[in-house]
Design a protein around this motif. Structure first.
Motif, PDB file in Angstrom:
ATOM      1  N   MET A 221       0.834  -1.182   0.000  1.00 43.66           N
ATOM      2  CA  MET A 221       0.000   0.000   0.000  1.00 43.66           C
ATOM      3  C   MET A 221       0.887   1.257   0.000  1.00 43.66           C
ATOM      4  N   MET A 222       0.482   2.269  -0.755  1.00 40.36           N
ATOM      5  CA  MET A 222       1.256   3.483  -0.895  1.00 40.36           C
ATOM      6  C   MET A 222       1.001   4.406   0.297  1.00 40.36           C
ATOM      7  N   THR A 223       2.086   4.907   0.897  1.00 43.30           N
ATOM      8  CA  THR A 223       1.927   5.826   2.011  1.00 43.30           C
ATOM      9  C   THR A 223       1.510   7.201   1.500  1.00 43.30           C
ATOM     10  N   GLU A 224       0.982   8.000   2.403  1.00 47.31           N
ATOM     11  CA  GLU A 224       0.563   9.348   2.031  1.00 47.31           C
ATOM     12  C   GLU A 224       1.759  10.194   1.601  1.00 47.31           C
ATOM     13  N   ALA A 225       2.889  10.040   2.289  1.00 44.11           N
ATOM     14  CA  ALA A 225       4.101  10.799   1.941  1.00 44.11           C
ATOM     15  C   ALA A 225       4.593  10.438   0.541  1.00 44.11           C
ATOM     16  N   LEU A 226       4.579   9.151   0.219  1.00 40.47           N
ATOM     17  CA  LEU A 226       4.999   8.716  -1.115  1.00 40.47           C
ATOM     18  C   LEU A 226       4.061   9.282  -2.173  1.00 40.47           C
ATOM     19  N   MET A 227       2.772   9.239  -1.883  1.00 43.08           N
ATOM     20  CA  MET A 227       1.792   9.760  -2.845  1.00 43.08           C
ATOM     21  C   MET A 227       2.019  11.253  -3.098  1.00 43.08           C
ATOM     22  N   HIS A 228       2.287  12.016  -2.046  1.00 41.51           N
ATOM     23  CA  HIS A 228       2.532  13.454  -2.219  1.00 41.51           C
ATOM     24  C   HIS A 228       3.811  13.707  -3.020  1.00 41.51           C
ATOM     25  N   ALA A 229       4.841  12.927  -2.769  1.00 40.83           N
ATOM     26  CA  ALA A 229       6.092  13.088  -3.517  1.00 40.83           C
ATOM     27  C   ALA A 229       5.903  12.722  -4.985  1.00 40.83           C
ATOM     28  N   LEU A 230       5.157  11.654  -5.244  1.00 45.65           N
ATOM     29  CA  LEU A 230       4.875  11.274  -6.637  1.00 45.65           C
ATOM     30  C   LEU A 230       4.016  12.319  -7.337  1.00 45.65           C
TER      31      LEU A 230
ATOM     32  N   LEU B  71      12.602   9.360  -9.232  1.00 46.98           N
ATOM     33  CA  LEU B  71      13.405   8.510  -8.355  1.00 46.98           C
ATOM     34  C   LEU B  71      13.419   9.044  -6.924  1.00 46.98           C
ATOM     35  N   LEU B  72      13.526  10.353  -6.755  1.00 47.41           N
ATOM     36  CA  LEU B  72      13.474  10.924  -5.403  1.00 47.41           C
ATOM     37  C   LEU B  72      12.176  10.535  -4.705  1.00 47.41           C
ATOM     38  N   ALA B  73      11.080  10.628  -5.433  1.00 52.45           N
ATOM     39  CA  ALA B  73       9.788  10.258  -4.849  1.00 52.45           C
ATOM     40  C   ALA B  73       9.768   8.777  -4.483  1.00 52.45           C
ATOM     41  N   LEU B  74      10.281   7.958  -5.355  1.00 54.69           N
ATOM     42  CA  LEU B  74      10.230   6.507  -5.140  1.00 54.69           C
ATOM     43  C   LEU B  74      11.144   6.012  -4.027  1.00 54.69           C
TER      44      LEU B  74
END
Length: 136
Positions: A1-10, A73-76
């Motif tokens: 599951m994608m975290t909220e922080a990862l989603m915002h960075a993406l 890549l930074l987001a990932l």
């Protein structure tokens, strides 16, 4: 599951990459328009305005592409959204200034100098960030 922080960075990477892609389309359109105006099917036909438009587009592709990859890549790798926004905003501003400096003035210009400085700052920041995430 994608975290909220990862989603915002993406989402940040998507925003800035989308804006850079739109800029590439505008610059490409200027090249096509110049070729039609000067009736040139390949290259610049010796027209300085067409050469400037071609180089503005080519230079943007050369720098925006690795910048977009770096933002993704930074987001990932769990980079913070603010980092991606900082890289994206700096890169876009640099590319806009550089393109305007190329197309509105001949020879060296403040737009080109500031544009390249901002571009290098964005790429350096992304590179250092990626290295840090890669070794920590």
């Amino acid at each position: 599951m994608m975290t909220e922080a990862l989603m915002h960075a993406l989402q940040a990477a998507a925003l800035w990459s989308g804006l850079l892609i739109l800029m590439l389309l505008v610059l490409s359109g200027m090249v096509v328009s110049g070729r039609r105006r000067h009736m040139v099917s390949f290259g610049d036909g010796g027209h300085s305005d067409l050469l400037a438009a071609s180089r503005a587009f080519g230079n943007c592709v050369e720098y925006a592409t690795p910048g977009m990859a770096a933002m993704a890549l930074l987001a990932l790798v769990s980079g913070q959204a603010w980092m991606v926004h900082a890289v994206g905003a700096t890169l876009l501003a640099g590319r806009i200034l550089h393109a305007l400096g190329l197309m509105l003035q001949t020879g060296p210009s403040i737009g080109r100098v500031l544009g390249m400085a901002l571009t290098w700052i964005a790429l350096l920041s992304a590179g250092v960030g990626l290295i840090a995430y890669g070794v920590l």
